[in-house]
Design a protein around this motif. Structure first.
Motif, short mmCIF file in Angstrom:
data_model
loop_
_atom_site.label_atom_id
_atom_site.label_comp_id
_atom_site.label_asym_id
_atom_site.label_seq_id
_atom_site.Cartn_x
_atom_site.Cartn_y
_atom_site.Cartn_z
N ASN A 45 1.06 -1.25 -0.04
CA ASN A 45 -0.03 -0.06 -0.10
C ASN A 45 1.07 1.35 -0.06
O ASN A 45 1.90 1.39 0.66
CB ASN A 45 -0.99 -0.01 1.39
N ARG A 46 0.58 2.23 -0.90
CA ARG A 46 1.38 3.62 -0.97
C ARG A 46 1.00 4.23 0.08
O ARG A 46 1.78 5.39 0.30
CB ARG A 46 1.30 4.01 -2.21
N ALA A 47 0.22 4.26 0.83
CA ALA A 47 -0.18 5.05 2.03
C ALA A 47 0.54 4.14 3.14
O ALA A 47 -0.35 3.32 3.76
CB ALA A 47 -1.82 5.08 2.25
N ILE A 112 -6.38 3.66 11.98
CA ILE A 112 -5.91 4.52 11.47
C ILE A 112 -5.95 6.09 11.86
O ILE A 112 -7.07 6.31 12.29
CB ILE A 112 -6.09 4.66 9.83
N THR A 220 -2.35 -0.66 5.72
CA THR A 220 -1.35 0.56 5.62
C THR A 220 0.04 0.01 6.64
O THR A 220 1.00 0.92 6.49
CB THR A 220 -1.78 1.87 6.11
N ASN A 380 -17.60 -4.05 10.84
CA ASN A 380 -16.74 -2.86 10.19
C ASN A 380 -17.72 -1.94 10.09
O ASN A 380 -16.98 -0.89 9.71
CB ASN A 380 -15.98 -3.73 8.97
N ASN B 290 -13.89 -0.55 -1.76
CA ASN B 290 -13.30 -0.93 -0.45
C ASN B 290 -14.63 -1.29 0.41
O ASN B 290 -14.97 -0.33 1.20
CB ASN B 290 -12.44 0.30 0.15
N ASN B 291 -14.50 -2.64 0.83
CA ASN B 291 -15.81 -2.94 1.95
C ASN B 291 -15.52 -2.29 3.19
O ASN B 291 -16.53 -2.18 3.74
CB ASN B 291 -15.58 -4.46 1.92
N LEU B 292 -14.55 -2.04 3.79
CA LEU B 292 -14.39 -1.55 5.10
C LEU B 292 -14.75 -0.02 5.08
O LEU B 292 -15.69 0.40 5.90
CB LEU B 292 -12.75 -1.51 5.60
N ALA B 296 -18.16 1.09 6.81
CA ALA B 296 -18.24 2.45 7.75
C ALA B 296 -19.45 3.23 7.61
O ALA B 296 -19.79 3.82 8.49
CB ALA B 296 -16.66 2.99 7.68
N ASN B 303 -15.12 7.30 8.86
CA ASN B 303 -13.80 6.57 8.71
C ASN B 303 -12.62 6.83 7.74
O ASN B 303 -12.25 6.13 6.85
CB ASN B 303 -13.88 4.94 9.04
N TRP B 304 -12.09 8.19 7.80
CA TRP B 304 -11.49 8.90 6.37
C TRP B 304 -9.99 7.92 6.42
O TRP B 304 -9.43 7.93 5.22
CB TRP B 304 -11.19 10.05 6.70
N GLY B 305 -9.54 7.20 7.45
CA GLY B 305 -8.32 6.45 7.37
C GLY B 305 -8.37 5.10 6.28
O GLY B 305 -7.66 5.03 5.70
N ARG B 306 -9.68 4.53 6.25
CA ARG B 306 -10.07 3.55 5.13
C ARG B 306 -10.20 4.36 3.78
O ARG B 306 -9.85 3.66 2.82
CB ARG B 306 -11.32 3.21 5.43
N LEU B 308 -8.08 6.84 2.56
CA LEU B 308 -6.70 7.04 2.56
C LEU B 308 -6.08 5.54 2.22
O LEU B 308 -5.16 5.18 1.35
CB LEU B 308 -5.73 7.63 3.66
N ALA B 309 -6.43 4.64 2.92
CA ALA B 309 -5.90 3.19 2.78
C ALA B 309 -6.38 2.75 1.26
O ALA B 309 -5.27 1.78 0.66
CB ALA B 309 -6.26 2.21 3.80
N ALA B 310 -7.49 3.00 0.95
CA ALA B 310 -8.02 2.64 -0.39
C ALA B 310 -7.07 3.37 -1.42
O ALA B 310 -6.96 2.83 -2.46
CB ALA B 310 -9.57 2.74 -0.69
N GLY B 312 -4.08 4.32 -1.50
CA GLY B 312 -2.93 3.82 -1.57
C GLY B 312 -2.79 2.66 -2.31
O GLY B 312 -1.53 2.21 -2.69
#
Lengths: 385, 385
Positions: A45-47, A112, A220, A380, B290-292, B296, B303-306, B308-310, B312
Motif C-alpha cells: 500500500n502506497r499509504a 488509522i 497500511t 466493520n 473498499n468494503n471496510l 463504515a 472513517n477517513w483512514g479507510r 486513504l488506505a484505499a 494507497g
C-alpha cells in the motif's frame, strides 16, 4: 511457545492502556544472538504507516536486535508527530537494550489516525515495561499483546534438524496482501546470512500470506519480520528450511483466515490448469474479491455463475466455454454450462473448496478467502465509532 | 413515457411466467423510423452472455429495427443451446415485424445459468405477446418488464429543441461497469447518423453509467442501446444533443444507485485535483470498492483512514501527506492527518458526499457507489436458492 520456541530469543507482552479493554497491548521480542540479523516484507500500500516508513529503512542493512509492536493504534496518517513517535520508540528501546536504534523494528496496529501524545507516552511506557518483563518463555504473552479484533492469538512452531522456527501473527480484518499482510514475527535459531533470510522470507510469504485475501482491503501497516539468532549453531539444509518456513507461514495464514472478522466460511479457491501462476493467482483473487460470490457462499448457495462472471473480469487467458467449476467436490459447471444440480452441493461446513479448471496450461494456485456475512458488515460498521 | 416519449417508437411489456411472481418479464421496443439506426455499448466482462454475443454482431452495421429484452433469466453460460435461443428470438421478432434479424437487438437479465427449453419457449411466446401489445404509449409497460430485483422502474425523458430523448433502465446488483452496465434502452427522434449515434452514446455512458460502481461486480449481460427514429425531422445541435443524452444517462444512473440492493446510503465520491481524469476515476473507484469504507458509511462512521488506505492501493500520483478528505462538508483529514473531529460529521442522510483533494493537477471525476449493509448481504446470499 511462539517466537521464543527457537533458542536465542526473549519476549514479553504487557498492558499499558492503549486498548480500552485493559488487555495487553505492547509486545517486545529481543534477539540475543549470537547472530542479530533479519529480513522483513512490508505492505505494498502506497499509504504507509509511520512504523512501516521507519522499519523499511532500518531493515536495509539486515541487522535486527529487537522488535516492538503495539496494538490499540496504527500510528498511520498522524503526520510528522507520528513519525517522531516511531523514531522515539526505536531510540527508547535501543537505549534500554544498549544497541543501535537502526537495529530496532517497530510495528503498530489499530485504528488509522490514532497517534496523539497520550498514544506516544503509552507506547514508550509499554516498551519500558515490556523490557522489564522479557522472558525466554515470553512468546505467548507477546502473541496476546499484538491482537486487535482477533478472537485468539496465532502462533506456530516447526522443528528442523537441529534448528527451530517460531512465529506469531495478528490480523482479522483489512486482510489483503500486496506483499505481506497483518503483523507477523518469525524467529529462528538456524544459522543464516541476511541474504538467505531475505530470500527465504520472500519465497515463503509469496505462497502463504500473499495467497490470503479475506476482504480485499490492503492495510497500511502490514509487516512480516524474520529474526535470526543463529543460537542453534546449525546451518540448515536450504530446501528443508524453506519448506519449514513455508509451513509456519501457511499455518499462521490459515489461522488468520479462520479468525477473520465475522466470517462463517473459510474458502479455498483452487485454480488449476492456468497458463501461468500469475494467471492462477489473478483468477483466484478476482473470485475472492467478488462480493456477490462471497455473499452466496454465506447463504450456502453454490452460485457458480458469479464465479464465471468474476473470472471474466481478469486478464488471464481462458475460454468461458471451457471452464469447469467444482464446489465441495461437486461439478456444478462443465465447459461453461450447468452440470450437476446445485442441490447436491453441501456448503454448510465452514471449510469450503472451490476448484476452477481453466484448461489453459499447467500452472495452479490456491487463494484463501472468507464469505461476506452480516457479522462482517456489523463489525466493520462500528469499528471506530 | 420512457422510451416512447420520442416520436417513432412503440413498446410493450408482458408477463409470460419467466418470473415466478407472475410480474411482466418480456419487453419489446420497436423503431418505426423513418431512420432505423442505433448504437450500443456492452459489458467489458470477457464472460459474455449469449444475447451480448448476438447483439454485438448485429449492431455493427448501425441498423436497429427493434429490441427484445427479458428478465427472469440471463441466458449466460447456457452453451450452444442458449445462443440458439437468442438467435431464434431475434429471428422470431424479425418475422413478426417483417424485418431482417440482423437489425434485432436481444437483451436478457436474471440468474446466470438459466436458459433451458422452458426458458426458450417462454421468451418466444413473450415476444409474440409483446408485439401484439405494441403501443405508442407502451414505454412504461416496457420499463416494468425489464425489472429484476429493482424495487421500481427507472425512466427518464429530456426534451430538446424539436427533438426528445427517452430512456429506461434496470439494475440493482452486479453494478460495476467496465464499459456499460445494466440494461438500458435510449430512444430519440432526433436525426442522427449511425456514426453520430455511436459517438454520442460512448461519450455519454463514459461520464454516467461508467462512473457508477455500486458493488464492484461486473455483469455478464450489460448493454446500453440507443435507438434513433429521426421522426422529429430535426437535426440537433451537437453540443445540445450530447448534453441532453448525458442528462438522461446520469438521471438513470442515479436512479440505479438509489435503488441498489440493500443500500442505505447513496455515496458520491468526488476526486478533485488529480493529475488526470483516469487517475481521478481510479481513485474514486478504489474507494468505492473498499468494503471496510462501505461498511463504515453504513455505520455512519466517517472513517477517513479507510479512504486513504484505499487510495494507497492505486497507481495514481499522490502524496499521502498532502491529501485532504471532506465528508458531508466537514474537513476530517488535512494533509494526510486528522483535522475536524469525526463527531462533527452527520452521516445519517442517505445522500453522502466524500470529497478527496489529491493536490496533483486539475482533473476531477465523481464515482457513485453505495454502502455495504446487512440487507446487501442478505439479498445476495439468497438470490438463486
Amino acid at each position: 511457545m511462539s517466537v521464543t520456541a527457537p533458542q536465542g530469543f526473549e519476549a514479553a507482552g504487557v498492558a499499558v492502556g492503549l486498548k480500552s479493554t485493559g488487555k495487553p497491548d505492547v509486545a517486545v521480542v529481543v534477539n540475543r544472538g549470537p547472530l542479530k540479523i533479519g529480513a522483513a516484507v512490508f505492505t505494498s500500500n502506497r499509504a504507509k504507516a509511520n512504523p512501516i516508513l521507519w522499519s523499511q529503512q532500518a531493515i536495509q542493512d539486515g541487522g535486527v536486535e529487537a522488535i516492538v509492536l503495539n496494538s490499540g493504534g496504527a500510528n498511520c496518517f498522524t503526520g510528522a508527530f507520528g513519525f517522531q513517535t516511531t523514531h522515539m520508540t526505536a531510540e527508547h528501546l535501543a537505549g534500554l537494550l544498549d544497541v543501535s536504534s537502526g537495529d530496532i523494528q517497530v510495528c503498530s496496529t489499530g485504528l488509522i489516525g490514532t497517534g496523539d501524545e497520550v498514544f506516544r507516552q503509552k507506547v514508550l511506557d509499554g516498551t519500558t515495561a515490556a523490557v522489564a518483563a522479557l522472558d525466554a518463555n515470553g512468546g505467548d504473552a507477546a502473541a496476546l499483546a499484538i491482537m486487535t479484533t482477533d478472537s485468539r492469538p496465532k502462533t506456530a512452531t516447526v522443528h528442523g534438524d537441529g534448528w527451530t522456527i517460531g512465529g506469531m501473527a495478528k490480523g482479522a480484518g483489512m486482510l489483503a496482501p500486496g506483499l505481506a499482510t497483518m503483523l507477523v514475527v518469525l524467529t529462528t535459531d538456524a544459522v543464516l546470512t541476511a541474504e538467505e533470510a531475505d530470500a527465504h522470507l520472500r519465497a515463503a510469504t509469496r505462497v502463504s500470506f500473499d495467497r490470503l485475501d479475506s476482504d480485499g482491503c490492503m492495510s497500511t501497516n502490514d509487516q512480516v519480520t524474520l529474526m535470526v539468532s543463529g543460537a542453534s549453531g546449525v546451518t540448515p539444509e536450504t530446501t528443508a528450511f524453506r519448506a519449514a518456513l513455508i509451513e509456519v507461514c501457511t499455518d499462521l495464514a490459515v489461522q488468520l483466515q479462520s479468525d477473520a472478522e465475522g466470517a462463517n466460511h473459510d474458502i479455498a479457491i483452487e485454480v488449476v490448469h492456468a497458463a501461468s501462476e500469475d494467471d492462477a493467482v489473478e483468477v483466484g483473487r478476482s473470485v475472492a474479491r467478488n462480493n456477490l460470490f462471497k455473499a452466496a457462499i454465506f447463504g450456502n448457495d453454490p452460485n457458480w455463475g458469479r464465479v464465471l462472471a468474476a473470472i471474466g473480469t481478469t486478464t488471464a487467458p481462458f475460454d468461458p466455454y471451457a471452464v469447469d467449476v467444482d464446489m465441495n467436490g461437486v461439478r456444478v459447471c462443465s465447459n461453461g454450462g450447468p452440470d450437476q444440480p446445485r442441490e447436491l452441493v453441501d456448503l454448510t461446513p465452514r471449510k469450503t473448496h472451490v476448484r476452477i479448471d481453466l484448461k489453459e496450461g499447467e500452472a495452479s494456485a490456491t487463494i484463501y478467502t472468507n464469505d461476506l456475512t452480516h457479522d462482517y458488515v456489523h463489525e466493520n460498521s462500528a469499528y471506530s465509532s
